[in-house]
Scaffold this motif. Structure first.
Motif, PDB file in Angstrom:
ATOM      1  N   ARG A  70       0.865  -1.176   0.000  1.00 53.37           N
ATOM      2  CA  ARG A  70       0.000   0.000   0.000  1.00 53.37           C
ATOM      3  C   ARG A  70       0.905   1.230   0.000  1.00 53.37           C
ATOM      4  NH1 ARG A  70      -4.882  -0.041   4.174  1.00 53.37           N
ATOM      5  NH2 ARG A  70      -3.116  -0.351   5.604  1.00 53.37           N
ATOM      6  N   ILE A  71       0.669   2.172  -0.918  1.00 53.42           N
ATOM      7  CA  ILE A  71       1.571   3.303  -1.151  1.00 53.42           C
ATOM      8  C   ILE A  71       0.941   4.593  -0.634  1.00 53.42           C
ATOM      9  CG2 ILE A  71       2.840   4.592  -2.918  1.00 53.42           C
ATOM     10  CD1 ILE A  71       2.611   1.974  -4.633  1.00 53.42           C
ATOM     11  N   PHE A  72       1.708   5.327   0.178  1.00 55.20           N
ATOM     12  CA  PHE A  72       1.236   6.592   0.753  1.00 55.20           C
ATOM     13  C   PHE A  72       2.175   7.723   0.362  1.00 55.20           C
ATOM     14  CE2 PHE A  72      -0.202   3.255   3.579  1.00 55.20           C
ATOM     15  CZ  PHE A  72      -1.511   3.616   3.885  1.00 55.20           C
ATOM     16  N   LYS A  73       1.634   8.929   0.329  1.00 57.10           N
ATOM     17  CA  LYS A  73       2.439  10.127   0.160  1.00 57.10           C
ATOM     18  C   LYS A  73       2.567  10.801   1.525  1.00 57.10           C
ATOM     19  CE  LYS A  73       2.645  14.505  -2.370  1.00 57.10           C
ATOM     20  NZ  LYS A  73       1.949  15.390  -3.328  1.00 57.10           N
ATOM     21  N   VAL A  74       3.797  11.147   1.902  1.00 58.83           N
ATOM     22  CA  VAL A  74       4.040  11.774   3.198  1.00 58.83           C
ATOM     23  C   VAL A  74       3.617  13.243   3.137  1.00 58.83           C
ATOM     24  CG1 VAL A  74       5.751  12.332   4.966  1.00 58.83           C
ATOM     25  CG2 VAL A  74       5.954  10.194   3.636  1.00 58.83           C
ATOM     26  N   VAL A  75       2.758  13.645   4.094  1.00 61.52           N
ATOM     27  CA  VAL A  75       2.254  15.028   4.133  1.00 61.52           C
ATOM     28  C   VAL A  75       2.377  15.572   5.556  1.00 61.52           C
ATOM     29  CG1 VAL A  75       0.637  14.701   2.208  1.00 61.52           C
ATOM     30  CG2 VAL A  75      -0.098  14.212   4.549  1.00 61.52           C
ATOM     31  N   ASP A  76       2.247  16.882   5.642  1.00 63.31           N
ATOM     32  CA  ASP A  76       2.290  17.512   6.963  1.00 63.31           C
ATOM     33  C   ASP A  76       0.959  17.300   7.688  1.00 63.31           C
ATOM     34  OD1 ASP A  76       3.399  19.074   9.039  1.00 63.31           O
ATOM     35  OD2 ASP A  76       2.278  20.817   8.308  1.00 63.31           O
ATOM     36  N   ASP A  77      -0.145  17.382   6.925  1.00 60.16           N
ATOM     37  CA  ASP A  77      -1.476  17.166   7.501  1.00 60.16           C
ATOM     38  C   ASP A  77      -2.395  16.701   6.369  1.00 60.16           C
ATOM     39  OD1 ASP A  77      -3.638  17.062   9.149  1.00 60.16           O
ATOM     40  OD2 ASP A  77      -4.032  19.224   9.122  1.00 60.16           O
ATOM     41  N   TYR A  78      -2.843  15.470   6.441  1.00 63.09           N
ATOM     42  CA  TYR A  78      -3.628  14.929   5.321  1.00 63.09           C
ATOM     43  C   TYR A  78      -5.017  15.556   5.256  1.00 63.09           C
ATOM     44  CZ  TYR A  78      -5.638  11.777   8.892  1.00 63.09           C
ATOM     45  OH  TYR A  78      -6.245  11.248   9.991  1.00 63.09           O
ATOM     46  N   SER A  79      -5.574  15.532   4.048  1.00 64.06           N
ATOM     47  CA  SER A  79      -6.928  16.047   3.846  1.00 64.06           C
ATOM     48  C   SER A  79      -7.930  14.942   4.095  1.00 64.06           C
ATOM     49  CB  SER A  79      -7.082  16.572   2.407  1.00 64.06           C
ATOM     50  OG  SER A  79      -6.998  15.505   1.485  1.00 64.06           O
ATOM     51  N   ILE A  80      -9.195  15.328   4.341  1.00 62.14           N
ATOM     52  CA  ILE A  80     -10.251  14.338   4.590  1.00 62.14           C
ATOM     53  C   ILE A  80     -10.428  13.425   3.385  1.00 62.14           C
ATOM     54  CG2 ILE A  80     -12.719  14.033   5.040  1.00 62.14           C
ATOM     55  CD1 ILE A  80     -11.174  15.021   7.435  1.00 62.14           C
ATOM     56  N   SER A  82      -8.295  12.715   0.960  1.00 62.11           N
ATOM     57  CA  SER A  82      -7.116  11.930   0.570  1.00 62.11           C
ATOM     58  C   SER A  82      -6.523  11.123   1.722  1.00 62.11           C
ATOM     59  CB  SER A  82      -6.041  12.867  -0.005  1.00 62.11           C
ATOM     60  OG  SER A  82      -6.536  13.589  -1.105  1.00 62.11           O
ATOM     61  N   ARG A  83      -7.273  10.927   2.780  1.00 67.39           N
ATOM     62  CA  ARG A  83      -6.708  10.331   3.988  1.00 67.39           C
ATOM     63  C   ARG A  83      -6.258   8.885   3.822  1.00 67.39           C
ATOM     64  NH1 ARG A  83     -12.156  10.875   4.715  1.00 67.39           N
ATOM     65  NH2 ARG A  83     -13.382   9.053   5.352  1.00 67.39           N
ATOM     66  N   PHE A  84      -6.803   8.167   2.769  1.00 70.23           N
ATOM     67  CA  PHE A  84      -6.367   6.791   2.558  1.00 70.23           C
ATOM     68  C   PHE A  84      -5.153   6.712   1.632  1.00 70.23           C
ATOM     69  CE2 PHE A  84     -11.083   5.825   3.204  1.00 70.23           C
ATOM     70  CZ  PHE A  84     -10.924   5.695   4.573  1.00 70.23           C
ATOM     71  N   ARG A  85      -4.740   7.839   1.076  1.00 71.46           N
ATOM     72  CA  ARG A  85      -3.591   7.877   0.174  1.00 71.46           C
ATOM     73  C   ARG A  85      -2.408   8.641   0.777  1.00 71.46           C
ATOM     74  NH1 ARG A  85      -5.416   6.672  -5.112  1.00 71.46           N
ATOM     75  NH2 ARG A  85      -3.529   7.637  -5.985  1.00 71.46           N
ATOM     76  N   GLU A  86      -2.649   9.282   1.916  1.00 70.12           N
ATOM     77  CA  GLU A  86      -1.615  10.124   2.534  1.00 70.12           C
ATOM     78  C   GLU A  86      -1.324   9.668   3.956  1.00 70.12           C
ATOM     79  OE1 GLU A  86      -2.782  14.233   0.127  1.00 70.12           O
ATOM     80  OE2 GLU A  86      -3.438  13.965   2.203  1.00 70.12           O
ATOM     81  N   ILE A  87      -0.119   9.989   4.415  1.00 67.29           N
ATOM     82  CA  ILE A  87       0.285   9.658   5.786  1.00 67.29           C
ATOM     83  C   ILE A  87       1.067  10.844   6.359  1.00 67.29           C
ATOM     84  CG2 ILE A  87       2.426   8.523   5.014  1.00 67.29           C
ATOM     85  CD1 ILE A  87       2.015   6.539   7.343  1.00 67.29           C
ATOM     86  N   VAL A  88       0.744  11.225   7.585  1.00 64.11           N
ATOM     87  CA  VAL A  88       1.422  12.395   8.179  1.00 64.11           C
ATOM     88  C   VAL A  88       2.834  12.009   8.621  1.00 64.11           C
ATOM     89  CG1 VAL A  88      -0.708  13.503   8.896  1.00 64.11           C
ATOM     90  CG2 VAL A  88       0.383  11.851  10.416  1.00 64.11           C
ATOM     91  N   LYS A  89       3.716  13.021   8.631  1.00 65.61           N
ATOM     92  CA  LYS A  89       5.143  12.786   8.889  1.00 65.61           C
ATOM     93  C   LYS A  89       5.391  12.197  10.271  1.00 65.61           C
ATOM     94  CE  LYS A  89       9.648  15.043   8.631  1.00 65.61           C
ATOM     95  NZ  LYS A  89      10.388  16.318   8.398  1.00 65.61           N
ATOM     96  N   ASP A  90       4.536  12.568  11.259  1.00 67.24           N
ATOM     97  CA  ASP A  90       4.783  12.080  12.617  1.00 67.24           C
ATOM     98  C   ASP A  90       4.022  10.792  12.939  1.00 67.24           C
ATOM     99  OD1 ASP A  90       2.267  13.129  12.572  1.00 67.24           O
ATOM    100  OD2 ASP A  90       2.514  14.421  14.340  1.00 67.24           O
TER     101      ASP A  90
END
Length: 449
Positions: A70-80, A82-90
Motif C-alpha cells: 500500500r503506497i502513501f504520500k508523506v504530508v504535513d497534515d492529510y486532507s479528509i 485523501s486520507r487513505f492515500r496520505e500519511i502524516v510525517k509524525d
C-alpha cells in the motif's frame, strides 16, 4: 500462509472453467478492493467520497508467493478526501524512517497478519467475481441460442409450478407463467424426461437463473414448425405471422416462394402426418394453418377459418399508433356467426391478431339493415402450376386439424375452464347461452400475444 493461499488458487483452476490469468486477476482485484479503504469515524461526516488507497498486489503461482503493498504520500497534515492515500510525517509507522514531506512510503502487508474481517471481505469479493465470470461465460455460450428451441432434461419441479431444466450440465429456468396450461394439465413436465423449450431470454449478470425458457410464447410454435418442416427450414415456405392463445388455439399464416408448392398442405402433410408431432408436443392444442394473402380482405377471410365468410368491408385504421392496421366488418350467414367468433371469441381474437385488424362480425341481415356496403369474398383453394400435384385437398384441412387436436378427450375445454371476460376480453350475450364477441377491445395490450 502464502503457500497455502496459492495452493487454494491452484485448486480453483482445476474445478472452475477459468484460466490462470482470470483467477489471479480476480484475486488481485479482490485484495486491492479490500485494502483501498479503512473503516473510520470520519466516513459518517464526510461530504465527499474519499479517494481509494493506492494498492499493488502481485501473485506468482509458480513461486507460491503473494506480495501486497500500500503506497502513501508523506504530508504535513492529510486532507479528509485523501486520507487513505496520505500519511502524516509524525505517524508512528514512519517516524524513524527519515522521510520528508512529499516522499513516498510503501507499506508491505504480511498476508499472515491480515485480520479476519478483512480476510472475509477478500473472500466475499473473490467469490462474487468468480460467480460473475461464470455467468458471463454462460451468457456467451448460450447467447447463440436465444430465440431458438433446445431440448433439455427436466431436472426439478420448483414451487408454484416453476421448472428447472438441465442442458448439458447448465441450468435453464422456466417460470410457471411461461408454461402452456396444457403442459400442467397433461402432465408434460416429468422429472428426467426431455422437453423442448424456447430460449426466451439470456441475462449476462443475474442473481437468479440466467437462461429463461418458454413453452407459452408464440415463437415456440414457430420454431417447432421450422424444426419439423424441411420446406420451412429451406425458406420455400415462410411463416408470415402467428397468434396464440396458449393451451387453446394457435393460428399460423404461411406463404411460399414457389407457385407449385401448397404452403398449408406442406406443413400439414398427407393425412396430417407432418403436423402431428407438433400438435403432440403442444399437448393437443388446436393449430390452424392459414394461407397468407397479400390482399388483406382475402387474408382476413382465410384467418377466420373454419368459418366461411360472406363478405367484408374494410378501411385503413385512422390511428397508426394502435395495435391494428385495419378496421373490418365481416359479414357471415347466420349459421357461420358463432363459428367465426369461436368458443369464447378466441377464433376472431386470434384472426384479429394474425392480420392486425380490428374485426367486427355481423350477420347478413344485420349488415344490410345498417346499410353497410360490403363486397363478397370467399376463401381460396390451392391451384398447382405446371401440372404439379396438390399435397392435400384444401377442404379436408379443417377436418384433419380438428381430428388431431381432439384425438384426446382430455384436451377439450369446458365453459368453466376460463373466465370469459378476464381471459379473453369477450362479453357474454345475456339473451343467448352461446358465446358472444365484443368488438370493442382495442384498449387491451395485444402486442404481448
Amino acid at each position: 500462509m502464502s503457500e497455502k493461499f496459492v495452493s487454494l488458487l491452484n485448486e480453483l483452476l482445476k474445478t472452475k472453467n477459468l484460466t490462470e490469468e482470470e483467477v489471479v486477476g480476480f484475486m488481485k482485484d479482490s485484495i486491492k478492493k479490500a485494502f483501498e479503504k479503512e473503516n473510520d469515524l470520519l466516513r459518517a461526516h464526510e461530504d465527499e467520497e474519499p479517494e481509494p488507497a493506492e494498492v499493488e498486489v502481485e501473485i506468482d503461482l509458480s513461486k507460491e508467493k503473494v506480495s501486497i503493498k500500500r503506497i502513501f504520500k508523506v504530508v504535513d497534515d492529510y486532507s479528509i478526501v485523501s486520507r487513505f492515500r496520505e500519511i502524516v510525517k509524525d505517524d508512528k509507522r514512519i517516524v524513524n524512517l527519515g522521510l520528508d514531506i512529499g516522499d513516498e512510503y510503501i507499506e508491505e502487508i504480511d498476508i499472515d497478519k491480515i485480520e479476519s474481517s478483512r480476510a472475509n471481505h477478500i473472500k466475499i469479493l473473490f467469490i462474487q467475481k468468480l460467480s460473475e465470470a461464470e455467468k458471463i461465460k454462460l451468457y456467451r455460450k448460450f447467447s447463440q441460442f436465444k430465440g431458438e428451441i433446445l431440448t433439455a432434461i427436466v431436472h426439478k419441479k420448483l414451487k408454484k409450478d416453476n421448472v428447472l431444466l438441465d442442458y448439458n450440465g447448465d441450468s435453464i429456468f422456466m417460470p410457471a407463467n411461461e408454461l402452456s396450461p396444457l403442459d400442467i394439465e397433461k402432465g408434460k413436465i416429468k422429472i428426467g424426461k426431455p422437453l423442448s423449450v424456447y430460449v426466451l431470454e439470456i441475462e449476462e449478470i443475474s442473481k437468479d437463473a440466467q437462461i429463461i425458457a418458454s413453452r407459452k410464447n408464440s415463437k415456440f410454435i414457430e420454431k417447432l414448425i421450422e424444426r419439423e418442416i424441411d420446406d420451412v427450414q429451406d425458406g420455400i415456405v415462410k411463416i408470415e405471422s402467428i397468434s396464440r392463445e396458449p393451451g387453446i388455439k394457435t393460428k399460423v399464416a404461411v406463404s411460399t416462394i414457389d407457385d407449385n408448392v401448397d404452403p398449408v398442405g406442406t406443413i400439414i402433410g398427407v393425412k396430417g402426418q407432418k403436423i402431428k408431432p407438433i400438435i403432440n408436443e403442444i399437448c393437443g392444442e388446436r393449430l390452424d394453418i392459414i394461407k397468407y394473402n397479400s390482399d388483406i380482405k382475402q387474408f382476413i377471410a382465410e384467418s377466420l377459418l373454419p368459418a366461411n365468410i360472406k363478405g367484408i368491408k374494410i378501411e385503413k385504421a385512422s390511428n397508426p399508433e394502435l395495435w391494428y392496421n385495419w378496421e373490418a366488418t365481416v359479414v357471415v350467414d347466420d349459421d357461420q356467426f358463432l363459428s367465426a367468433l369461436g368458443k369464447r371469441g378466441v377464433n376472431i381474437k386470434l384472426a384479429a391478431l394474425l392480420t392486425r385488424t380490428k374485426i367486427d362480425v355481423k350477420k347478413v341481415q344485420e349488415a344490410n339493415d345498417e346499410g353497410i356496403e360490403w363486397e363478397k369474398v370467399t376463401k381460396t383453394k390451392f391451384v398447382p402450376q405446371n401440372n404439379s400435384t396438390n399435397i392435400i385437398n384444401f377442404d379436408e384441412f379443417e377436418n384433419i386439424i380438428e381430428d388431431i387436436a381432439n384425438n384426446d378427450e382430455d384436451s377439450k375445454f369446458t365453459e368453466s375452464d376460463y373466465d370469459l371476460e378476464e381471459d379473453f376480453g369477450v362479453s357474454k350475450n345475456n339473451n343467448d347461452d352461446e358465446d358472444y364477441y365484443d368488438p370493442e377491445f382495442e384498449d387491451e395490450d395485444y402486442d404481448k400475444y
